[in-house]
Design a protein around this motif. Structure first.
Motif, PDB file in Angstrom:
ATOM      1  N   GLN A  23      -6.599   6.801  -3.873  1.00  0.00           N
ATOM      2  CA  GLN A  23      -7.083   8.167  -3.988  1.00  0.00           C
ATOM      3  C   GLN A  23      -6.000   9.017  -4.642  1.00  0.00           C
ATOM      4  O   GLN A  23      -4.835   8.933  -4.244  1.00  0.00           O
ATOM      5  CB  GLN A  23      -7.410   8.737  -2.610  1.00  0.00           C
ATOM      6  CG  GLN A  23      -8.566   8.032  -1.939  1.00  0.00           C
ATOM      7  CD  GLN A  23      -8.834   8.599  -0.569  1.00  0.00           C
ATOM      8  OE1 GLN A  23      -7.920   8.933   0.168  1.00  0.00           O
ATOM      9  NE2 GLN A  23     -10.106   8.699  -0.222  1.00  0.00           N
ATOM     10  N   SER A  50     -10.536   6.861  -6.584  1.00  0.00           N
ATOM     11  CA  SER A  50     -11.263   8.128  -6.434  1.00  0.00           C
ATOM     12  C   SER A  50     -10.294   9.298  -6.548  1.00  0.00           C
ATOM     13  O   SER A  50      -9.114   9.187  -6.224  1.00  0.00           O
ATOM     14  CB  SER A  50     -12.011   8.177  -5.096  1.00  0.00           C
ATOM     15  OG  SER A  50     -11.106   8.217  -4.032  1.00  0.00           O
ATOM     16  N   ILE A  81     -14.859   9.339  -9.475  1.00  0.00           N
ATOM     17  CA  ILE A  81     -14.369   7.958  -9.385  1.00  0.00           C
ATOM     18  C   ILE A  81     -14.183   7.386 -10.783  1.00  0.00           C
ATOM     19  O   ILE A  81     -14.987   7.637 -11.671  1.00  0.00           O
ATOM     20  CB  ILE A  81     -15.361   7.095  -8.573  1.00  0.00           C
ATOM     21  CG1 ILE A  81     -15.318   7.535  -7.110  1.00  0.00           C
ATOM     22  CG2 ILE A  81     -15.024   5.601  -8.696  1.00  0.00           C
ATOM     23  CD1 ILE A  81     -16.269   6.817  -6.214  1.00  0.00           C
TER      24      ILE A  81
END
Length: 97
Positions: A23, A50, A81
């Protein structure tokens, strides 16, 4: 090596069922993250990342920066994403069409 449209479609279909394993948040992309993404690409070849809501950068810019810093191919960006592909030297499992 630039991917052809056919290869990108193939990789997109392979990436469809994957879950994001990294992330990118408020801090953006740092060296440590680039190292970890490189290791994951070596192990898996195809990964999803993401981008969190609190990330200040444009998602396309983030995807391109990570792609450049890891020497990986940016397969696609959908919403928050993105999918990266990099041929593995030791664990090659994906045969591109």
């Amino acid at each position: 090596m630039a991917l052809t449209g056919k290869q990108k479609r193939f990789l997109r279909s392979k990436a469809h069922h994957l879950n994001p394993i990294f992330q990118v948040g408020k801090g953006g992309v740092n060296e440590n993250m680039v190292t970890q993404i490189n290791e994951a690409l070596e192990a898996r070849e195809l990964i999803k990342i993401s981008i969190l809501q609190n990330c200040d950068l444009d998602r396309k810019e983030v995807a391109e920066e990570v792609s450049e810093r890891t020497n990986a191919e940016l397969v696609q960006v959908i919403g928050s994403i993105f999918v990266l592909y990099k041929e593995s030297t030791e664990n090659k499992t994906i045969e591109l069409p």
